[in-house]
Design a protein around this motif. Structure first.
Motif, short mmCIF file in Angstrom:
data_model
loop_
_atom_site.label_atom_id
_atom_site.label_comp_id
_atom_site.label_asym_id
_atom_site.label_seq_id
_atom_site.Cartn_x
_atom_site.Cartn_y
_atom_site.Cartn_z
N MET A 90 78.17 13.76 45.15
CA MET A 90 79.27 13.48 46.07
C MET A 90 78.74 12.91 47.39
N LYS A 91 77.61 13.44 47.87
CA LYS A 91 77.05 12.95 49.12
C LYS A 91 76.51 11.53 48.97
N VAL A 92 75.86 11.27 47.83
CA VAL A 92 75.32 9.93 47.60
C VAL A 92 76.43 8.90 47.52
N LEU A 93 77.56 9.28 46.96
CA LEU A 93 78.70 8.37 46.84
C LEU A 93 79.46 8.23 48.16
N GLY A 94 79.01 8.94 49.19
CA GLY A 94 79.62 8.77 50.51
C GLY A 94 80.76 9.70 50.79
N CYS A 95 80.84 10.79 50.07
CA CYS A 95 81.93 11.76 50.31
C CYS A 95 81.76 12.39 51.70
N ASP A 96 82.86 12.55 52.39
CA ASP A 96 82.84 13.13 53.73
C ASP A 96 82.38 14.59 53.67
N MET A 97 81.52 14.98 54.62
CA MET A 97 81.02 16.35 54.67
C MET A 97 82.15 17.36 54.82
N ASN A 98 83.16 17.00 55.60
CA ASN A 98 84.27 17.91 55.82
C ASN A 98 85.04 18.17 54.53
N ARG A 99 85.12 17.17 53.66
CA ARG A 99 85.82 17.34 52.39
C ARG A 99 85.05 18.30 51.48
N ILE A 100 83.72 18.21 51.52
CA ILE A 100 82.90 19.15 50.74
C ILE A 100 83.11 20.56 51.27
N ARG A 101 83.12 20.70 52.60
CA ARG A 101 83.36 22.02 53.20
C ARG A 101 84.73 22.55 52.82
N ASP A 102 85.76 21.69 52.95
CA ASP A 102 87.13 22.12 52.64
C ASP A 102 87.28 22.51 51.18
N MET A 103 86.53 21.85 50.30
CA MET A 103 86.63 22.16 48.87
C MET A 103 86.23 23.61 48.61
N PHE A 104 85.14 24.04 49.23
CA PHE A 104 84.67 25.42 49.03
C PHE A 104 85.52 26.43 49.78
N LEU A 105 86.03 26.03 50.94
CA LEU A 105 86.91 26.92 51.68
C LEU A 105 88.21 27.17 50.92
N ILE A 106 88.76 26.12 50.33
CA ILE A 106 89.99 26.27 49.54
C ILE A 106 89.74 27.15 48.31
N GLU A 107 88.58 26.94 47.69
CA GLU A 107 88.24 27.75 46.52
C GLU A 107 88.12 29.23 46.89
N SER A 108 87.45 29.52 47.99
CA SER A 108 87.32 30.92 48.42
C SER A 108 88.67 31.48 48.85
N GLY A 109 89.53 30.63 49.43
CA GLY A 109 90.88 31.07 49.78
C GLY A 109 91.69 31.45 48.56
N PHE A 110 91.54 30.69 47.47
CA PHE A 110 92.25 31.03 46.23
C PHE A 110 91.74 32.33 45.64
N ILE A 111 90.44 32.59 45.80
CA ILE A 111 89.91 33.88 45.33
C ILE A 111 90.55 35.02 46.12
N GLY A 112 90.66 34.84 47.46
CA GLY A 112 91.33 35.83 48.27
C GLY A 112 92.80 35.98 47.91
N LEU A 113 93.46 34.85 47.61
CA LEU A 113 94.86 34.89 47.20
C LEU A 113 95.04 35.68 45.91
#
Length: 218
Positions: A120-143
Motif C-alpha cells: 500500500m505504501k509503495v503504491l502511494g497510499c496515504d499514511m492517514n488512510r493506513i492509520r484509519d484502517m486499523f483504527l476502524i478495525e479496532s473500533g469494530f472489535i470494541g463495538l
C-alpha cells in the motif's frame, strides 16, 4: 393486598389500638416501639434521651437497642458508596484488561499484514488512510465487545427478574434489574472509543513501517 403483606418488610404493617395489640400478642409485651419526632433536627436528642431512660430501667445496655432511621440511612449510604468504589475499581481493571487485549490483537494484525502495508505504501497510499484502517478495525472489535456485553447484561437482568433474586435478597418487589436504553447506548459508544484508543499504538506502528522492510517480510 394479601400477596404484598406476605412478602414481609418494615412497610407491611397494620395499625391497631395499643390495647388490641397487647391482647393479640402471646406474651403481652411488645418487643419493639416506633417513635417519631416533630422535627428531624431533634432526632439525636431524642435518641440520647431514650437511651438514658432505658439505661435507668435496665441498667445494662445489652438489654435494649435504640436505632434512628437517619443513622441507618447514613450507614446504608456509606455501604453503597463503598460498593460503588469497589465496582468502579473492578470495572477499571476490566477496562484495562480489555484494552490490552484489543491492542495485542491489533499488533498481531499489523504483524500479519506487514507485506500488505508495504504494498500500500509503495503504491502511494496515504499514511492517514493506513492509520484509519486499523483504527476502524479496532473500533469494530470494541463495538462487538460492547454489543455482546449489553446483550449479556439484558439476559442476566431478565434471569434475575424471573427468579426473583432481588426480592429474596432485598425484600422488595418488582423488576429491579433494569438497564435503560440510554445507558446501553453509552456503554456501546464507550466500548468503541476504548477499542479505537487501544488500536492507536498498532496503527502508529503500521504507519511507521518502512516500505522496503515491509515488502521483504514473509
Amino acid at each position: 393486598d394479601e400477596n404484598a403483606m406476605s412478602k414481609g418488610g418494615t412497610d407491611d404493617v397494620a395499625c391497631v389500638p395499643y390495647s388490641t395489640a397487647i391482647k393479640a400478642m402471646k406474651t403481652g409485651i411488645p418487643s419493639m416501639y416506633t417513635l417519631t419526632t416533630s422535627d428531624t433536627k431533634n432526632t439525636q436528642q431524642a435518641l440520647t434521651a431514650l437511651q438514658d431512660m432505658l439505661m435507668e430501667v435496665y441498667q445494662n445496655k445489652d438489654f435494649f437497642t435504640v436505632n434512628a432511621m437517619a443513622e441507618l440511612l447514613k450507614q446504608l449510604n456509606s455501604m453503597v458508596a463503598t460498593m460503588s468504589v469497589m465496582l468502579g475499581g473492578i470495572a477499571g481493571i476490566s477496562l484495562l484488561v480489555a484494552g490490552v487485549g484489543v491492542m495485542n490483537i491489533m499488533l498481531v494484525s499489523v504483524t500479519e499484514r506487514t507485506k500488505e502495508i508495504g504494498i500500500m505504501k509503495v503504491l502511494g497510499c496515504d499514511m492517514n488512510r493506513i492509520r484509519d484502517m486499523f483504527l476502524i478495525e479496532s473500533g469494530f472489535i470494541g463495538l462487538f465487545g460492547g454489543v455482546s456485553g449489553v446483550i449479556l447484561s439484558y439476559i442476566v437482568a431478565f434471569i434475575i427478574n424471573k427468579l426473583g433474586v432481588a426480592e429474596v435478597f432485598f425484600y422488595m418487589t418488582g423488576d429491579l434489574a433494569r438497564i435503560p436504553l440510554w445507558l446501553a447506548a453509552v456503554a456501546i459508544v464507550f466500548a468503541v472509543i476504548v477499542g479505537m484508543l487501544a488500536g492507536a499504538l498498532p496503527a502508529r506502528r503500521a504507519m511507521s513501517l518502512s516500505p522496503l522492510a515491509a515488502l521483504r517480510n514473509e
